[in-house]
Design a protein around this motif. Structure first.
Motif, PDB file in Angstrom:
ATOM      1  N   ILE A  49       0.884  -1.347  -0.010  1.00 28.32           N
ATOM      2  CA  ILE A  49       0.080  -0.137   0.005  1.00 28.32           C
ATOM      3  C   ILE A  49       0.924   1.137  -0.018  1.00 28.32           C
ATOM      4  CG2 ILE A  49      -1.526   1.273   1.370  1.00 28.32           C
ATOM      5  CD1 ILE A  49      -2.727  -1.611   2.268  1.00 28.32           C
ATOM      6  N   ALA A  50       2.092   1.134   0.855  1.00 30.93           N
ATOM      7  CA  ALA A  50       2.705   2.458   0.908  1.00 30.93           C
ATOM      8  C   ALA A  50       3.373   2.703  -0.281  1.00 30.93           C
ATOM      9  CB  ALA A  50       3.927   2.262   1.969  1.00 30.93           C
ATOM     10  N   ARG A 100       2.182   1.925  -3.386  1.00 30.20           N
ATOM     11  CA  ARG A 100       1.271   2.348  -4.309  1.00 30.20           C
ATOM     12  C   ARG A 100       0.325   3.413  -3.867  1.00 30.20           C
ATOM     13  NH1 ARG A 100       0.406  -2.437  -7.543  1.00 30.20           N
ATOM     14  NH2 ARG A 100       2.396  -3.380  -7.645  1.00 30.20           N
ATOM     15  N   LYS A 101       0.807   4.021  -2.986  1.00 23.40           N
ATOM     16  CA  LYS A 101       0.027   5.414  -2.366  1.00 23.40           C
ATOM     17  C   LYS A 101      -0.225   6.558  -3.539  1.00 23.40           C
ATOM     18  CE  LYS A 101      -0.961   5.721   2.257  1.00 23.40           C
ATOM     19  NZ  LYS A 101      -0.462   5.859   3.597  1.00 23.40           N
ATOM     20  N   GLU A 102       0.990   6.641  -4.203  1.00 27.13           N
ATOM     21  CA  GLU A 102       1.040   7.888  -5.030  1.00 27.13           C
ATOM     22  C   GLU A 102       0.226   7.476  -6.292  1.00 27.13           C
ATOM     23  OE1 GLU A 102       5.212   8.644  -6.079  1.00 27.13           O
ATOM     24  OE2 GLU A 102       5.726   8.811  -3.903  1.00 27.13           O
ATOM     25  N   ARG A 105      -7.034  -1.291   2.731  1.00 28.67           N
ATOM     26  CA  ARG A 105      -6.199  -2.495   3.311  1.00 28.67           C
ATOM     27  C   ARG A 105      -6.894  -3.672   3.749  1.00 28.67           C
ATOM     28  NH1 ARG A 105      -4.497  -3.690   8.832  1.00 28.67           N
ATOM     29  NH2 ARG A 105      -2.144  -3.855   8.746  1.00 28.67           N
TER      30      ARG A 105
END
Length: 114
Positions: free
Chosen positions: A29-30, A32-34, A41
């Motif tokens: 997730i971190a 792909r956040k951008e 989640r």
């Protein structure tokens, strides 16, 4: 020395797997956040847990291969439930890790061609 019953030990192992899956999901997730194209989640964790279970069922013991399966399943849910994929990974003549490496190569080449 600490002594655990079999039930306690199994509970400990289950929690360890859950923590591992959650940590990999958080990393995914971190990263792909951008892009803004990340499922919630709990969805990522569920997909990754299914992939982890499939990998263990295939006999995969390599952490790197399990993580690859988990990442792939987050993007392509159910890929390791596909009968053709399962049959290929279980095909005699190579380890499940070798079959997964071959599958990864095919997918990378396919993505390059598109």
């Amino acid at each position: 020395m600490l002594t655990l019953t079999e039930a306690q030990y199994q509970k400990f192992l289950a929690r360890d797997v859950e923590n591992f899956v959650a940590a990999v999901a958080d990393q995914f997730i971190a990263e792909r956040k951008e892009t803004g194209d990340v499922p919630e989640r709990p969805v990522v964790i569920a997909r990754m847990r299914d992939a982890y279970d499939s990998g263990r069922d295939f006999g995969i013991t390599s952490t790197g291969h399990l993580v690859y399966m988990m990442y792939l399943s987050a993007d392509a849910p159910g890929i390791f439930e596909d009968e053709v994929v399962q049959r290929y990974i279980r095909k005699p003549g190579a380890t499940p890790e070798q079959r997964l490496d071959e599958l990864m190569s095919v997918l990378k080449n396919k993505m390059r061609d598109d």
